[in-house]
Scaffold this motif. Structure first.
Motif, PDB file in Angstrom:
ATOM      1  N   GLY A  29      43.803  41.674  44.087  1.00 30.72           N
ATOM      2  CA  GLY A  29      42.679  41.017  44.736  1.00 30.72           C
ATOM      3  C   GLY A  29      41.362  41.758  44.627  1.00 30.72           C
ATOM      4  O   GLY A  29      40.362  41.312  45.208  1.00 30.72           O
ATOM      5  N   HIS A  30      41.326  42.853  43.895  1.00 35.92           N
ATOM      6  CA  HIS A  30      40.092  43.636  43.753  1.00 35.92           C
ATOM      7  C   HIS A  30      39.107  42.877  42.861  1.00 35.92           C
ATOM      8  O   HIS A  30      39.178  42.928  41.629  1.00 35.92           O
ATOM      9  N   ALA A  31      38.172  42.160  43.482  1.00 35.89           N
ATOM     10  CA  ALA A  31      37.228  41.294  42.764  1.00 35.89           C
ATOM     11  C   ALA A  31      35.841  41.911  42.726  1.00 35.89           C
ATOM     12  O   ALA A  31      35.433  42.634  43.645  1.00 35.89           O
ATOM     13  N   VAL A  32      35.116  41.613  41.647  1.00 38.19           N
ATOM     14  CA  VAL A  32      33.769  42.135  41.436  1.00 38.19           C
ATOM     15  C   VAL A  32      32.842  40.962  41.103  1.00 38.19           C
ATOM     16  O   VAL A  32      33.169  40.141  40.245  1.00 38.19           O
ATOM     17  N   PRO A  33      31.680  40.852  41.753  1.00 37.38           N
ATOM     18  CA  PRO A  33      30.706  39.823  41.370  1.00 37.38           C
ATOM     19  C   PRO A  33      30.229  40.072  39.938  1.00 37.38           C
ATOM     20  O   PRO A  33      29.944  41.215  39.564  1.00 37.38           O
TER      21      PRO A  33
END
Length: 232
Positions: A29-33
């Motif tokens: 779930g480690h998301a980056v814009p």
């Protein structure tokens, strides 16, 4: 400088405590814009394969998204391996686009050669960090201009598709700083690592992962430790 004996290094208590959080939350779930519109426009202007990097309305990419990309990747297809590179770069860069136009131009100067280097790296990454790293950093230089260790190791890491046994991990200046300041690896340096340094890094994280797997009675991936090193 004398090389640090990494066999004596121990994962700090804070790193062990971070492993109590679910892997799905910390890793998948480690998301980056991401700057999707910029990437799509730049690749279209350069007439390079692999775009669009994201579809309409997509504002971020997660590690889980890139794991899925790796699972679908056809290493024999230049378009597939270049799209994989663009999405890894987009995730790794976030909204900071420094040097990415130069990276795009470097690939545009030799798309088949760039794809061949990526193909060799992806093929080796699941089995041999040394060969994988050398594919993108032969002789301690960049096989693709401006694709240095911080981003090339992201390619090697995501090539594993999130497998818990994947041996390659991301190494960047933030990870290196934590290894020095919190773990005692004084000889690593802050960037431009030679192949042997990357191999020693992967071996260290592999040992820590095995030790923590035994302690927690579950399989711990090296990326769970890298995640803490990046954000201790």
């Amino acid at each position: 400088m004398t090389l640090t004996d990494v066999s004596r290094l121990r994962l700090p208590r804070a790193g062990r405590e971070a492993l109590q959080r679910p892997r799905s939350e910390r890793i998948d779930g480690h998301a980056v814009p991401v700057a999707g519109a910029w990437w799509n426009a730049e690749l279209a202007a350069a007439r390079l394969p692999g775009g669009p990097v994201v579809g309409p309305g997509v504002a971020e990419l997660s590690r889980g998204d890139l794991f899925a990309d790796a699972d679908r990747l056809d290493p024999g297809c230049d378009e597939d391996v270049l799209r994989f590179l663009w999405r890894v770069l987009a995730w790794g860069s976030g909204k900071k686009l420094r040097l990415n136009r130069r990276r795009i131009r470097a690939v545009a100067a030799d798309p088949p050669g760039s794809a061949a280097a990526l193909r060799a790296a992806v093929h080796a990454a699941r089995e041999c960090p040394e060969r994988a790293y050398e594919a993108l950093r032969p002789g301690n230089r960049n096989a693709i201009a401006y694709l240095g260790p911080a981003f090339s190791t992201k390619v090697l890491y995501f090539a594993g598709g999130g497998a818990l046994t994947h041996p390659c991990a991301i190494l960047d200046s933030q990870v290196a700083a934590t290894l020095k300041n919190a773990c005692g690896w004084d000889s690593l340096g802050g960037n431009g690592w030679p192949t042997r340094a990357y191999v020693r890094y992967c071996e260290l994280l592999g040992r820590w992962a095995r030790e923590e797997s035994a302690r927690l009675e579950r399989q711990v991936g090296v990326d769970e430790i890298e995640r803490w090193l990046f954000l201790p």
